[in-house]
Design an enzyme around this catalytic site. Structure first.
Site, PDB file in Angstrom:
ATOM      1  N   LYS A   1      -9.393   9.569 -17.368  1.00 17.29           N
ATOM      2  CA  LYS A   1      -9.623  10.117 -18.685  1.00 17.29           C
ATOM      3  C   LYS A   1      -8.628   9.998 -19.573  1.00 17.29           C
ATOM      4  O   LYS A   1      -8.138   9.059 -20.036  1.00 17.29           O
ATOM      5  CB  LYS A   1     -10.078  11.520 -18.412  1.00 17.29           C
ATOM      6  CG  LYS A   1     -10.844  11.758 -17.212  1.00 17.29           C
ATOM      7  CD  LYS A   1     -12.378  11.064 -17.520  1.00 17.29           C
ATOM      8  CE  LYS A   1     -13.553  11.512 -16.653  1.00 17.29           C
ATOM      9  NZ  LYS A   1     -13.633  10.891 -15.344  1.00 17.29           N
TER      10      LYS A   1
ATOM     11  N   TYR B   1     -17.885  19.421 -11.255  1.00 18.25           N
ATOM     12  CA  TYR B   1     -17.993  18.165 -11.095  1.00 18.25           C
ATOM     13  C   TYR B   1     -19.039  17.588 -10.232  1.00 18.25           C
ATOM     14  O   TYR B   1     -18.906  17.835  -8.966  1.00 18.25           O
ATOM     15  CB  TYR B   1     -16.840  17.241 -11.380  1.00 18.25           C
ATOM     16  CG  TYR B   1     -16.941  15.793 -11.393  1.00 18.25           C
ATOM     17  CD1 TYR B   1     -17.791  15.166 -12.195  1.00 18.25           C
ATOM     18  CD2 TYR B   1     -16.325  14.983 -10.411  1.00 18.25           C
ATOM     19  CE1 TYR B   1     -18.064  13.800 -12.440  1.00 18.25           C
ATOM     20  CE2 TYR B   1     -16.393  13.352 -10.468  1.00 18.25           C
ATOM     21  CZ  TYR B   1     -17.294  13.065 -11.523  1.00 18.25           C
ATOM     22  OH  TYR B   1     -17.184  11.620 -11.639  1.00 18.25           O
TER      23      TYR B   1
ATOM     24  N   ASP C   1      -8.812  21.275 -10.858  1.00 15.51           N
ATOM     25  CA  ASP C   1      -9.085  20.108 -11.675  1.00 15.51           C
ATOM     26  C   ASP C   1      -8.476  20.273 -13.071  1.00 15.51           C
ATOM     27  O   ASP C   1      -8.999  20.973 -13.722  1.00 15.51           O
ATOM     28  CB  ASP C   1     -10.325  19.724 -11.462  1.00 15.51           C
ATOM     29  CG  ASP C   1     -10.934  18.289 -12.005  1.00 15.51           C
ATOM     30  OD1 ASP C   1      -9.990  18.092 -12.813  1.00 15.51           O
ATOM     31  OD2 ASP C   1     -11.795  17.595 -11.528  1.00 15.51           O
TER      32      ASP C   1
ATOM     33  N   ARG D   1       0.867  -1.149   0.003  1.00 14.39           N
ATOM     34  CA  ARG D   1       0.073   0.052  -0.130  1.00 14.39           C
ATOM     35  C   ARG D   1       0.881   1.146   0.139  1.00 14.39           C
ATOM     36  O   ARG D   1       0.428   2.089  -0.634  1.00 14.39           O
ATOM     37  CB  ARG D   1      -0.724   0.124   1.241  1.00 14.39           C
ATOM     38  CG  ARG D   1      -1.684   1.292   1.362  1.00 14.39           C
ATOM     39  CD  ARG D   1      -2.878   1.043   2.528  1.00 14.39           C
ATOM     40  NE  ARG D   1      -2.433   0.507   3.723  1.00 14.39           N
ATOM     41  CZ  ARG D   1      -1.710   1.084   4.678  1.00 14.39           C
ATOM     42  NH1 ARG D   1      -1.321   2.386   4.357  1.00 14.39           N
ATOM     43  NH2 ARG D   1      -1.235   0.130   5.719  1.00 14.39           N
TER      44      ARG D   1
END
Length: 411
Positions: A216, A121, A191, A68
């Site tokens: 994206k 968003y 963003d 992790r």
């Protein structure tokens, strides 16, 4: 400071000084010597990391201690993102939304005040109204018409902006917002999923935390979920600490797919932009279209700011259609052959998504009955996409004409 669109970006690190974008994309984060000569890093599916002795275990003498906390695979992508963004460091998250919420939580605490762009968003809006509100963080929404300076309070700790706004594609004067926020001691979060660091470089403009939905354009093939946050030196310690405290990590296969996508990001984005400009310019000539919302298009309200601060535009934009009955949008979109109907964007394929204008603060700008559609222009041939949209708009116009005739007959 503004970054000129016709010049290479400023250097990111000693290994890539003076190199152009495509060269840096091909080499950022790579360490073939450490990977036994292989061009790409091995994909580590890892949780436990063994130590040779108790001393090594307790003193953490090894570069990796637990899956992790990082592997050579995740390190390669983090180094690449840091190099491209020009920040002090970057962390990976399992989705773009988790990257957004991590960045916000890293600089806000109970009793703080947040200035949030109204065009944000939708899931981030929900996080502000839900998670942040429950934690005692108050949010004030601002848009292009809001006097932002008057909205700052003594407890304002962060200002969040999208470049550009979701669905609306509104542009903000980023240098002015950064100066204003820093004057008040607030951090600025952006963003940057739409432009990526190739077309807009937040840290070069003084932005403290740069967020990308790697799902994206970075991945680019609609087959992985990933988010990332890059921070400057001021914001990095808190971001890194919280990322570890929350136990956030990205899956190794998704990280590998992002590294693979990264190498072709430049050529893909240029084609997305070329196709989008061709399609958007054509759409602007259609009678069914009231407005194309795309900052790269001359005549767009944000075009001057885009030309000043950005070095390119991606394949995502919106259109506002003339008023028509509700079933007209179905006739337009349901029978498109090359545009899929779905959320997300940034892959190689073209997508269409209807949206409610009033849900994004756009309804007041257009006549009642107007329809919004967000388009992602993929890597297909632009002429084929235009032909598909032309047939769809013809169907839309036919429905509107029938409705007008029925209304006239009733009168």
């Amino acid at each position: 400071m503004a970054v000129k669109r016709d010049e290479p970006p400023p250097p990111r690190d000693g290994a890539h000084d003076g190199l152009h974008d495509d060269t840096r994309l091909a080499h950022a984060g790579r360490d073939s010597a450490a990977w036994h000569g292989f061009v790409n890093p091995p994909v580590y599916h890892a949780s436990t990391v063994l130590s040779p002795t108790v001393s090594d275990l307790l003193n953490r003498t090894q570069p990796y201690i637990y899956g992790r906390r990082g592997t050579p695979t995740t390190d390669a992508l983090e180094r690449a993102v840091t190099s491209l963004e020009g920040g002090a460091g970057a962390v990976l998250c399992p989705s773009g939304l988790s990257a957004c919420t991590l960045a916000l939580l890293s600089c806000l605490k109970p009793g703080d005040h947040l200035l949030m762009t109204a065009s944000v968003y939708g899931p981030v809006r929900h996080a502000c109204e839900g998670v942040l509100a429950r934690l005692g963080v108050e949010t004030t929404w601002y848009d292009g018409s809001t006097p932002v300076a008057a909205a700052f309070r003594p407890n304002t700790r962060a200002l969040y902006v999208e470049v550009p706004g979701s669905y609306t594609f509104d542009m903000h004067d980023i240098p002015a917002l950064v100066r204003l926020a820093h004057t008040h001691g607030a951090l600025v979060l952006a963003d940057n999923s739409w432009a990526t660091p190739l077309f807009f470089q937040p840290h070069a403009f003084g932005i403290d935390l740069s967020i990308q939905a790697g799902t994206k354009y970075l991945v680019g093939h609609s087959d992985a979920m990933l988010g990332m946050v890059s921070a400057n030196a001021r914001a990095w310690p808190a971001l890194k600490q919280l990322h570890g405290d929350l136990g956030l990590c990205a899956g190794p296969d998704d990280v590998y797919l992002a590294l693979r996508g990264l190498r072709t990001l430049g050529v893909r984005l240029r084609q997305h932009q070329r196709n989008a400009l061709a399609v958007a310019s054509w759409l602007a000539t259609r009678a069914e279209v009231q407005r194309v919302l795309y900052p790269a298009l001359p005549g767009d309200a944000g075009h001057a700011l885009w030309r000043r601060d950005f070095r390119g535009a991606s394949g995502l934009f919106s259109i506002v259609l003339q008023p028509a009955p509700a079933h007209a949008i179905d006739a337009f979109l349901d029978h498109l052959a090359l545009f899929g109907l779905g959320y997300s964007w940034g892959g190689y394929e073209s997508l269409a998504l209807p949206f409610e204008l009033d849900a994004h603060g756009l309804a007041a700008r257009w006549p009642a009955g107007s329809c919004g559609v967000r388009l992602h222009i993929g890597l297909e041939d632009a002429d084929d996409l235009i032909a598909d949209l032309a047939a769809g708009l013809d169907r839309y116009a036919a429905c509107a004409s029938i409705a007008a005739c029925e209304d006239a007959a009733r009168c």
